[in-house]
Design an enzyme around this catalytic site. Structure first.
Site, PDB file in Angstrom:
ATOM      1  N   HIS A 134       0.818  -1.212   0.000  1.00 23.16           N
ATOM      2  CA  HIS A 134       0.000   0.000   0.000  1.00 23.16           C
ATOM      3  C   HIS A 134       0.852   1.262   0.000  1.00 23.16           C
ATOM      4  CE1 HIS A 134       0.233  -0.211   4.561  1.00 23.16           C
ATOM      5  NE2 HIS A 134       0.277   1.094   4.420  1.00 23.16           N
ATOM      6  N   ASP A 163       1.209  -7.755   2.206  1.00 21.77           N
ATOM      7  CA  ASP A 163       1.336  -6.314   1.973  1.00 21.77           C
ATOM      8  C   ASP A 163       2.803  -5.902   1.811  1.00 21.77           C
ATOM      9  OD1 ASP A 163       0.923  -3.608   1.811  1.00 21.77           O
ATOM     10  OD2 ASP A 163      -0.333  -3.470   3.581  1.00 21.77           O
ATOM     11  N   SER A 190       3.991   2.300   8.439  1.00 20.26           N
ATOM     12  CA  SER A 190       3.744   1.359   7.349  1.00 20.26           C
ATOM     13  C   SER A 190       5.048   1.077   6.615  1.00 20.26           C
ATOM     14  CB  SER A 190       2.717   1.938   6.371  1.00 20.26           C
ATOM     15  OG  SER A 190       1.438   1.970   6.945  1.00 20.26           O
TER      16      SER A 190
END
Length: 715
Positions: free
Chosen positions: A85, A220, A650
């Site tokens: 992402h 991810d 992240s």
């Protein structure tokens, strides 16, 4: 003040060992305040192994990826891994209906196939330094206004001196609301190429349904490579550039994890609000989050419906949809968490405790009571104006895409009228260059729907004082369909070729006609009102709140001088540590700490885009072709741990006790999303992609095992 701060990080270890760990700690201070506890929890290395200016250390393997993620180096040839992402916009930018790498994935089978990404940067931290004394120099006895001027001037001088004639990017950032200041010096690389990304059915598996949730089965991750010039220095994209040689890259462990294992997250958390008073928490929980959720509900319904019907729209709006939905769902969990913790009352109880402490120290009436009185007045005004600000932000600034072009066109007109010919030419060129990328990801039907559904909400939901008169008059006279006909569909901005020709060949007289374009007129009116009547007041109120927070924060630091305090996150390098562990979200339910490939297969649903497991992955599962990543007849996918993380973390490396990479941080559990405001050791868990699953996908699924030859894999 300097003496006071010396006590801030002192704390007792005995009561804290083995518990879930709150805190986002400054790497330079680990040796003084944290390393003993980390080692008692199992960490085998030293503070210098994590952060060292004079020798290669872990900090040299960690970067700020793009504008708000973290990435880490995993080879001596500049190979970098981060979240899927985090690289999503780059992956989407290379996608089309004919070559849909969002859906199908992408893997460069040699360096020549790696894809450039204009505008993407990575920043390495060269060093950080406490510059509090330099920043506050010559501020003693000054009024607040004068003090701000001197601080800004001192910060500018420090940044200029540290930039090395623009070789580095230097930033001075306040910590603890200005009770301390740190200098951060970065080296920025601009040639960053996409090496590989799994298909969305792996990298975004579960989509928005699973987002922020546990158990999780999302692969991810995406892989990039940093390039440099022949001297290993930053350089713009060129075929002559060579793979960057890092000072340090992280070894990768595939030995596995067990509950209770030490974990450390090293990354750049974006923003937290741990010390705000109860009024701020009340506004967030009962006004701001609900308002923004409601507005984003509308956006997501409109965009989501269009994406389901048309593959082209799905590609065009995938990154936008993700950007809207991520915070939308996080805010919902945040509300529930704050309610469950009874956060407003907890804050009030702490404030009462603080008052009692201050009264005992004879400082309440003279120093802190005025602060709390100001909070009451300031937040009463702030609550009204931040509501208007949130509506403008969601509807005008981040609403229909066409407003972006309207704002650019309006800037051109403004500079023509103010006789700034050089600026006009620059703005025209910028707008002309942006048209291809804008219209590539633009669907007029979707944008019209956003326009017609969102704009009336400004009038319906805000007090008239927050709206320009001309806009109110227009909205009162027209329903949604008339608004589209009179404003949106009469604009030149939807006509790419006509607009491009005007920008390329139009003279000033022709360009000035844009002033009467109905979309540009509306955008100009709303933006002007926001920038003159709303934003300055919000900014002033926030400055005054922060000014009082500085005093309150200094008091908290003194009151809790024997307890651990860490500064709020501000997108700078921090260390957080904890252990591998599950949690119990509610009565009668206990979540295990890990998930596996078997769980992916149980979620498989070809009818739903986000759950349509690729056939190749199902084939590997059927044949049990797991290679060295097999554990008890399965492949590990994700795990949870008690590391205190936030947005910006992240892509952060999750590191074991020996300093080896064991996973990529990519999310938090929904029950713990209030951790930006109030941490709960029982519920706050970071969600990590097990590095073994990433390697399994690279080697077994993608057939790009050559990349593993670059890595240092510890078996």
């Amino acid at each position: 003040m300097r003496k006071l701060f010396g006590f801030v990080f002192l704390f007792l270890f005995i009561s804290l060992i083995g518990s879930a760990k709150e805190g986002m700690w400054i790497p330079t201070l680990l040796g003084k305040y944290n390393i003993e506890e980390m080692q008692q929890m199992g960490f085998k290395l030293t503070a210098q192994d994590i952060y060292d200016v004079n020798h290669a250390s872990m900090k040299d393997a960690v970067v700020i990826f793009g504008s708000g993620c973290t990435g880490e180096l995993i080879s001596e040839e500049g190979l970098l891994i981060t979240n899927h992402h985090c690289g999503y916009r780059q992956i989407q930018s290379h996608s089309s209906v004919e070559n849909d790498i969002l859906t199908n994935g992408f893997w460069a089978m040699n360096k020549g196939e790696e894809l450039p990404n204009p505008g993407l940067t990575v920043r390495f931290l060269e060093y950080m330094k406490d510059v509090t004394d330099e920043v506050l120099e010559n501020t003693e006895g000054l009024s607040e206004e004068k003090k701000v001027e001197v601080i800004q001037r001192n910060c500018g001088r420090i940044e200029t001196d540290a930039s090395g004639e623009n070789k580095y990017r230097a930033q001075v950032k306040p910590l603890f609301y200005g009770n301390q200041y740190f200098l951060y010096v970065y080296k920025t690389y601009t040639d960053v190429r996409l090496v590989g990304a799994p298909p969305s059915a792996i990298g975004k598996f579960g989509g928005d349904t699973d987002n922020w949730m546990w158990p999780r089965h999302t692969g991810d991750f995406s892989v990039f490579r940093i390039y440099a010039d022949a001297n290993n220095e930053p350089a713009e994209y060129s075929q002559d550039n060579v793979p960057f040689k890092p000072k340090k890259f992280l070894p990768i462990s595939i030995k596995g994890i067990q509950p209770g294992d030490f974990t450390m997250v090293f990354g750049n958390p974006g923003s937290t609000q741990q010390y705000v008073p109860h009024q701020e928490v009340d506004i967030i929980m009962n006004q701001r989050d609900p308002d923004r959720i409601k507005l984003r509900d509308i956006k997501l319904q409109i965009i989501g419906a269009a994406m389901e019907k048309d593959p082209k729209v799905r590609i065009q709006y995938s990154a936008k949809y993700q950007g809207i939905s991520n915070a939308w769902k996080k805010w919902q969990g945040e509300i529930k968490g704050l309610q469950r913790l009874d956060a407003v009352h907890k804050k009030m109880e702490f404030e009462e405790e603080f008052k009692n402490w201050a009264e005992k120290n004879s400082t309440w009436q003279t120093m802190y009571q005025p602060v709390f009185n100001d909070f009451e007045v300031l937040y009463d005004q702030y609550q009204r104006f931040i509501k208007a600000s949130d509506y403008y932000s969601e509807i005008v600034l981040r609403g229909p895409d066409i407003f972006k072009l309207a704002t650019m066109a309006n800037a051109i007109v403004n500079n023509i009228e103010s006789d700034q010919p050089e600026r006009v030419e620059s703005l025209k060129l910028d707008m002309e260059k942006s048209l291809d990328s804008f219209f590539k990801d633009f669907n007029q039907t979707v944008d019209e729907k956003l326009f017609s559904e969102l704009l009336p909400l400004l009038k319906d939901e805000l007090d008239p004082e927050f709206l320009p008169y001309d806009f109110q008059k227009l909205m009162n006279k027209n329903d949604k369909e008339k608004l589209l006909k009179k404003v949106y569909r009469k604009s030149i901005l939807t006509e790419k070729e006509t607009l491009a020709e005007l920008l390329a060949t139009g003279n000033e007289k022709q360009l000035l006609k844009l002033r009467k374009d109905p979309l540009i007129t509306m955008a100009r009116t709303l933006n002007f009102y926001y920038n003159v009547k709303i934003k300055p007041i919000v900014d002033t109120l926030k400055e005054n709140i922060d000014r009082n927070m500085k005093i309150y924060m200094a008091g908290i630091m003194e009151m809790q001088s024997n307890k651990p305090l860490y500064p709020d996150a501000n997108l700078t390098l921090r260390v957080t540590y904890g252990k591998v562990e599950g949690y119990e979200p509610f009565d009668g339910v206990k979540y295990k700490y890990c998930t596996t490939l078997s769980g992916i297969m149980k979620k498989d649903n070809p009818e739903i885009y986000d759950y349509d497991v690729p056939e190749r992955l199902k084939e590997l599962f059927r044949e049990k072709d797991f290679g060295k990543y097999e554990v008890n007849g399965d492949v590990p996918v994700c795990f949870t741990a008690s590391n205190h993380t936030s947005g910006g973390n992240s892509g952060s490396p999750v590191i074991n006790a020996k300093g080896e990479l064991i996973g990529l941080n990519f999310d938090r559990c929904w029950e713990g999303t209030m951790s930006d405001i109030m941490y709960d050791p029982e519920m706050c868990r970071n969600i990590t992609l097990d590095i073994r699953y990433a390697l399994f996908i690279i080697e077994k699924f993608a057939g790009a095992g050559y990349l593993l030859e670059e890595m240092e894999i510890v078996e």
